[in-house]
Design a protein around this motif. Structure first.
Motif, PDB file in Angstrom:
ATOM      1  N   ASP A  67      49.349 -59.886 -33.840  1.00 12.93           N
ATOM      2  CA  ASP A  67      49.727 -60.934 -32.763  1.00 12.93           C
ATOM      3  C   ASP A  67      49.182 -60.699 -31.522  1.00 12.93           C
ATOM      4  O   ASP A  67      48.765 -61.677 -30.932  1.00 12.93           O
ATOM      5  N   ARG A  68      48.720 -59.559 -31.012  1.00 14.41           N
ATOM      6  CA  ARG A  68      48.362 -59.078 -29.586  1.00 14.41           C
ATOM      7  C   ARG A  68      46.675 -59.685 -29.804  1.00 14.41           C
ATOM      8  O   ARG A  68      46.197 -59.577 -28.743  1.00 14.41           O
ATOM      9  N   THR A  78      55.361 -57.635 -30.430  1.00  9.40           N
ATOM     10  CA  THR A  78      56.080 -58.412 -29.469  1.00  9.40           C
ATOM     11  C   THR A  78      57.591 -58.176 -30.080  1.00  9.40           C
ATOM     12  O   THR A  78      57.797 -57.753 -30.763  1.00  9.40           O
ATOM     13  N   PHE A  79      58.470 -59.038 -29.181  1.00  9.52           N
ATOM     14  CA  PHE A  79      59.896 -58.675 -29.488  1.00  9.52           C
ATOM     15  C   PHE A  79      60.225 -59.640 -30.670  1.00  9.52           C
ATOM     16  O   PHE A  79      59.523 -60.334 -31.175  1.00  9.52           O
ATOM     17  N   SER A 131      58.232 -73.912 -28.381  1.00 10.70           N
ATOM     18  CA  SER A 131      59.146 -73.187 -29.202  1.00 10.70           C
ATOM     19  C   SER A 131      58.985 -71.747 -28.873  1.00 10.70           C
ATOM     20  O   SER A 131      59.925 -70.802 -28.847  1.00 10.70           O
ATOM     21  N   HIS A 132      57.678 -71.290 -28.618  1.00 11.04           N
ATOM     22  CA  HIS A 132      57.729 -69.798 -27.769  1.00 11.04           C
ATOM     23  C   HIS A 132      58.238 -69.787 -26.595  1.00 11.04           C
ATOM     24  O   HIS A 132      58.779 -68.666 -26.536  1.00 11.04           O
ATOM     25  N   VAL A 163      51.102 -63.263 -27.425  1.00 10.29           N
ATOM     26  CA  VAL A 163      52.558 -62.403 -27.120  1.00 10.29           C
ATOM     27  C   VAL A 163      52.878 -62.665 -25.677  1.00 10.29           C
ATOM     28  O   VAL A 163      53.794 -61.967 -25.316  1.00 10.29           O
ATOM     29  N   SER A 164      51.943 -63.363 -24.986  1.00 11.35           N
ATOM     30  CA  SER A 164      52.377 -63.595 -23.468  1.00 11.35           C
ATOM     31  C   SER A 164      52.139 -65.254 -23.486  1.00 11.35           C
ATOM     32  O   SER A 164      51.514 -66.142 -23.925  1.00 11.35           O
TER      33      SER A 164
END
Length: 407
Positions: A70-71, A171-172, A385-386, A95-96
């Motif tokens: 993801d990162r 990420t969370f 959605s993010h 992730v940000s």
């Protein structure tokens, strides 16, 4: 025939690419992954140990599947869009918020065919449900109850022992696992979310819940036989088969190979002796434009099932379990059940109930024809959605109701 490059040839990247090839619509001409065994999954394709080596060359394919961790999404997504590749990007986008916005901007500048892998939009079940709602079968949507039953062993595999166990490394939980569901609720309602509140935490997979006498590894544990999360019980019955989730543990799927992975790798650890910190349960309350509300529950403590949903409208209601939809008509008082049963189950190994195949087919059709109508989300829809996920996590951590900015 669409030509594809694969950046990140692990479980998800390989799965999407296999669907593409087996459909007869595409062939893989390049693959970038640091592991030799993963690159070798695509015989005849040009091999690169890093996506930067691929990006250093002139464009080699019509499109690229990006399924790195993801990162590590943002750099290849932005650069390969600049090089003219159409892009199928595994969720979450990044992730940000800053990185997600960078990807959206790059996709829009390049005019690429761009799809985030929100596979729930593409299942046969969702297609029928969306048609029923758009036809007005239950009138205006007033409220929704939606459950994501992660499954006890899936939580242990991916979010306690696995790659998504820590927010600082991935990420969370809500963004990693449930941006699928947040996106799906927006898609069904056709409306954006305006306010969010959320509660949840890491309830069970903690050191203080470790059974007396438990060892650090399941293979050494005297109480393993009574533990629901036994790695021996989860993985050993799959030995000898090239299937998820076993394929994540080891390239050697023989019984000896699996035992070695459990003896030395992260997936053999006691679930009460890991370094995990993501939540194992969470509820999210959402208010949409126009006043529609939804409650979403994600929990580890279930069988691994399809999502379950109740949608309440002004003229009727719909209950669904990922396979069947029951429509209740308030005028006639009758109930109709519609079977949409897919060929696979709800897991990644089962193709997310037909969603993986539907997504890949839609993406390839758009790349081949330049007609984007088969793609059911836009870069900005995926961004929304993010943003809901970040708002929910902020609410969970700080105990506040979060208002999302108007579009």
């Amino acid at each position: 025939m669409v030509t594809l490059a694969v950046v990140g040839a692990g479980s998800r990247g390989a799965s999407y690419a296999r669907h593409a090839v087996e459909s007869g619509q595409a062939r893989v001409v390049a693959v970038a992954d640091p592991l030799d065994a993963r690159r070798d999954r695509f015989p005849g394709a040009a091999q690169y140990a890093d996506w930067r080596e691929l990006a250093a060359r002139p464009r080699l394919a019509d499109a690229v599947i990006i399924a790195t961790q993801d990162r590590d999404h943002v750099e290849p997504a932005v650069r390969l869009a600049e090089l003219g590749y159409d892009i199928l990007l595994e969720k979450p986008m990044a992730v940000s918020e800053e990185d997600c916005r960078s990807i959206v901007a790059a996709a829009e500048r390049s005019d690429a065919v761009f799809a985030v892998c929100h596979v729930l939009r593409y299942t046969p079940y969702t297609r029928v449900l969306k048609r029923l709602l758009d036809e007005g079968r239950i009138g205006e949507i007033v409220s929704i109850q939606h459950l994501e039953p992660v499954g006890w062993w899936h939580q242990a595999h991916s979010y306690v022992r696995g790659n998504w166990r820590r927010a600082d490394e991935s990420t969370f939980m809500l963004l990693a696992k449930s941006c699928h569901d947040l996106d799906w609720l927006v898609y069904l309602t056709g409306r954006q979310v305006t306010r969010v509140s959320s509660f949840g935490g890491l309830k069970h997979f903690r050191p203080e819940n470790r059974p007396e006498g438990a060892a650090d590894r399941c293979l050494d544990c005297p109480v393993e036989a009574a533990c629901p999360y036994s790695a021996r019980r989860i993985y050993l019955p799959l030995a000898g088969r090239e299937v998820w989730p076993l394929s994540v543990l080891t390239e050697d799927v023989s019984e000896a190979g699996v035992l070695e992975a459990l003896r030395t790798g992260p997936y053999g650890r006691c679930v009460y002796a890991c370094d995990n910190d993501v939540v194992d349960h969470q509820v999210v309350n959402m208010e949409f434009e126009g006043g529609t509300t939804a409650s979403f529950t994600m929990t580890a403590f279930t069988p691994s099932l399809h999502r379950q949903t109740r949608i309440f409208g002004t003229r009727g209601s719909i209950e669904g379990d990922g396979e069947r939809l029951t429509v209740h008509d308030f005028v006639t008082g009758r109930a109709e059940t519609i079977d949409t049963r897919p060929t696979g189950d709800s897991t990644a190994g089962g193709g997310h109930g037909g969603g993986d195949e539907g997504l890949v087919d839609a993406f390839l059709a758009a790349v081949a024809t330049r007609d984007r109508s088969s793609i059911l989300s836009s870069p900005r829809a995926s961004l929304h959605s993010h943003l809901i996920a970040w708002a929910a996590e902020r609410s969970r951590l700080h105990g506040e109701t979060v208002t999302l900015e108007a579009r």
